[in-house]
Write an enzyme that holds these catalytic residues in place. Structure first.
Site, PDB file in Angstrom:
ATOM      1  N   MET A   1       6.305   5.747   5.168  1.00  8.97           N
ATOM      2  CA  MET A   1       6.658   5.085   6.421  1.00  8.97           C
ATOM      3  C   MET A   1       8.080   4.531   6.368  1.00  8.97           C
ATOM      4  O   MET A   1       8.798   4.552   7.370  1.00  8.97           O
ATOM      5  CB  MET A   1       5.656   3.976   6.688  1.00  8.97           C
ATOM      6  CG  MET A   1       5.388   3.741   8.132  1.00  8.97           C
ATOM      7  SD  MET A   1       4.499   5.066   8.969  1.00  8.97           S
ATOM      8  CE  MET A   1       2.819   4.526   8.830  1.00  8.97           C
TER       9      MET A   1
ATOM     10  N   ALA B   1       0.860  -1.185   0.000  1.00 10.49           N
ATOM     11  CA  ALA B   1       0.000   0.000   0.000  1.00 10.49           C
ATOM     12  C   ALA B   1       0.898   1.236   0.000  1.00 10.49           C
ATOM     13  O   ALA B   1       2.059   1.175   0.409  1.00 10.49           O
ATOM     14  CB  ALA B   1      -0.930   0.009   1.202  1.00 10.49           C
ATOM     15  N   PHE B   2       0.350   2.354  -0.445  1.00 11.24           N
ATOM     16  CA  PHE B   2       1.192   3.536  -0.661  1.00 11.24           C
ATOM     17  C   PHE B   2       1.783   4.072   0.636  1.00 11.24           C
ATOM     18  O   PHE B   2       2.743   4.850   0.602  1.00 11.24           O
ATOM     19  CB  PHE B   2       0.393   4.637  -1.374  1.00 11.24           C
ATOM     20  CG  PHE B   2      -0.388   5.517  -0.439  1.00 11.24           C
ATOM     21  CD1 PHE B   2      -1.599   5.107   0.079  1.00 11.24           C
ATOM     22  CD2 PHE B   2       0.105   6.770  -0.056  1.00 11.24           C
ATOM     23  CE1 PHE B   2      -2.313   5.913   0.955  1.00 11.24           C
ATOM     24  CE2 PHE B   2      -0.595   7.588   0.806  1.00 11.24           C
ATOM     25  CZ  PHE B   2      -1.811   7.148   1.322  1.00 11.24           C
ATOM     26  N   LYS B   3       1.233   3.676   1.783  1.00  8.54           N
ATOM     27  CA  LYS B   3       1.759   4.205   3.038  1.00  8.54           C
ATOM     28  C   LYS B   3       3.230   3.835   3.236  1.00  8.54           C
ATOM     29  O   LYS B   3       3.946   4.523   3.952  1.00  8.54           O
ATOM     30  CB  LYS B   3       0.901   3.751   4.207  1.00  8.54           C
ATOM     31  CG  LYS B   3      -0.472   4.421   4.169  1.00  8.54           C
ATOM     32  CD  LYS B   3      -1.270   4.210   5.436  1.00  8.54           C
ATOM     33  CE  LYS B   3      -2.539   5.043   5.409  1.00  8.54           C
ATOM     34  NZ  LYS B   3      -3.496   4.619   4.365  1.00  8.54           N
ATOM     35  N   ASP B   4       3.670   2.758   2.585  1.00  9.89           N
ATOM     36  CA  ASP B   4       5.094   2.408   2.655  1.00  9.89           C
ATOM     37  C   ASP B   4       5.996   3.532   2.129  1.00  9.89           C
ATOM     38  O   ASP B   4       7.132   3.679   2.575  1.00  9.89           O
ATOM     39  CB  ASP B   4       5.377   1.159   1.816  1.00  9.89           C
ATOM     40  CG  ASP B   4       4.772  -0.099   2.409  1.00  9.89           C
ATOM     41  OD1 ASP B   4       4.667  -0.193   3.645  1.00  9.89           O
ATOM     42  OD2 ASP B   4       4.406  -0.999   1.619  1.00  9.89           O
TER      43      ASP B   4
END
Ligand SMILES: *Cc1c(COP(=O)(O)O)cnc(C)c1O
Length: 471
Positions: A117, A111-114
């Site tokens: 993060m 997911a794009f949160k990587d």
């Protein structure tokens, strides 16, 4: 570069001071005092750069309290083909004439949160080592944020993660992603309750200031400025891939929940990246779509917040929205406070419909919006499979549907792909009758040994667990 609070607190801070903090002391959000301007000569230079170097150039404009060589090394360590699956890091593909998908979901948790993060993990480790300090990250997750945080912090020195999640309520794939991590500094806590119970526990623990100080409790939620800043980079990278020269406008469509992702697009646009339109795509939880259509921002009660098939966009209020409204009202902190503290605090809404500032949202800042339903997601997933032999996840489907409502001739429309379909397999099965393919590294993860403790929905039990595991 100094940072200020949207609510007018007189203090100014540097990047590393706000890196490990959440809200400003007055409850506001941190923003840079100004947006550095990028001219065409700089854009021309940046166009040639690999992703990690582009990230370094952009971050350097906002971070002046980490020596450049160190920051460069952090970016180089973070954005590798090994972690993100390709040299481009965020490859762009044309789906149909003028409509593109920018792949932001090939990191460790799909997911794009990587994208943000992974950088945060390396920044935290660096800054904690420099201070000789430790941090215990306490969070609540129903899926994407928790796993992205754990994969970013696993094995990092000076950091422990205590991640609560509602027992049995995440998809088997998401549970397996988190619970299969065997790193000693990662603690999965399954709470017998729902997501709101987890959030209440995090709040209760954070409100116990004595405990919070003693155990150095912190968070990694989406209001963190460093996360937002990391996301600015892929707007530039997407722009360069969608154009051959720097005089062409490009529009972006962003599947939105807490307004973090699209706020990064706003920052890129304020820096001078030629973005024509920023389309905010929402699902049935249409707080943001309502605002951009009417000028009324009305937060929802828990009972009016729907559980949808694009669950990472299921929000009752958008925690980063205050940043944009600050710019919208001309950075007038008094005005901002009256909207967010007085109006929103007392009535759960504010109304800018009669305010000339509201028109600026579209005219000056380029914002538009759309809303999708479950039926729209299914239809878009089927249509994208049939016409382009491409599988998209339900959040990206919300984006594609919104994008098509705001196309302009000659202006490439880039839709941000915020997750891979395997993360939301049940909806793909509903739409197509079969599961999406699974990347090889996730083959059979459901069968791996699980590292998780079960606790009751009780803040004291969670505190006791944290205390036991911090020696
Ligand atoms: C977090 C998330 C979103 C929403 O992003 P915001 O920055 O909160 O607007 C959209 N799609 C997916 C898959 C997510 O994980």
């Amino acid at each position: 570069m100094n940072y200020l609070s949207t609510r007018g607190h007189p203090d100014r801070k540097r990047f590393c001071e706000i890196l490990l903090e959440g809200l400003a002391p007055d409850g506001g959000l941190y923003l840079p005092e100004h947006y550095p301007q990028v001219d065409t000569a700089t854009l021309a230079k940046w166009r040639e750069l690999p992703y990690a170097e582009l990230a370094f150039e952009i971050l350097s404009l906002y971070i002046d309290d980490i020596p450049p060589a160190d920051l460069k090394a952090i970016c180089a360590r973070t954005y590798t083909a090994e972690v993100f699956g390709s040299d481009e890091i965020v490859p762009l593909r044309e789906l149909e004439d003028g409509v593109y998908l920018e792949a932001l979901s090939n990191g460790p948790t799909l997911a794009f949160k990587d994208m943000a993060m992974q950088l945060l993990g390396n920044l935290f480790e660096y800054e904690l080592a420099r201070r000789g300090a430790e941090l215990n990250i306490l969070g609540a997750t129903s899926g994407d944020t928790g796993s992205a945080a754990e994969y970013a912090m696993r094995g990092k020195k000076g950091v422990r993660v205590f991640m609560t999640s509602p027992d049995g309520r995440m998809s088997p794939f998401q549970q397996a992603q988190m619970f299969s991590l065997q790193d000693q500094n990662i603690h999965n806590i399954a709470i017998s309750g729902v997501f709101d119970d987890c959030q209440d526990i995090v709040k209760a623990v954070s409100n116990d200031l004595g405990f919070k100080r003693k155990y150095r409790i912190g968070t990694v939620n989406s209001i963190n400025w460093a996360r937002l800043l990391a996301q600015v980079v892929y707007y530039f990278a997407g722009y360069f891939q969608a154009t051959a020269s720097n005089d062409k406008p490009v529009s972006f469509t962003v599947p939105s929940g807490n307004f973090g992702n699209v706020c990064a697009g706003h920052v890129a646009r304020m820096m001078g990246l030629p973005i024509q339109t920023l389309v905010v795509a929402t699902n049935e939880n249409d707080v943001l779509d309502e605002f951009f259509r009417t000028g009324i921002y009305r937060v929802r009660a828990a009972a009016d917040t729907h559980e949808t098939s694009s669950p990472s966009m299921d929000i009752s209020k958008a925690s980063n929205f205050e940043r944009f409204v600050f710019d919208l009202v001309g950075r007038d902190a008094g005005r901002l406070r009256s909207l967010f503290v007085d109006d929103l605090g007392r009535q759960g809404r504010f109304d800018l419909s009669a305010d000339p500032a509201f028109r600026q949202a579209a005219e000056r800042f380029g914002f538009k919006s759309s809303r999708s339903t479950h039926a729209d997601r299914l239809a878009t997933i089927r249509d994208t499979d049939k016409r382009f032999a491409t599988l998209v996840d339900p959040h990206t489907a919300d984006g594609l549907k919104a994008a098509r409502e705001h196309l302009a001739p000659g202006v490439p429309m880039v839709v941000l792909e915020t997750a891979l379909p395997i993360k939301f397999a049940a909806t793909l099965v509903e739409a197509l009758g079969h599961e999406p393919a699974r990347p090889a590294k996730f083959e059979g993860i459901e069968a791996l040994p699980k590292r998780v403790v079960k606790l009751p929905a009780d803040a004291e039990a969670v505190k006791a667990y944290i205390a036991q595991n911090c020696d």
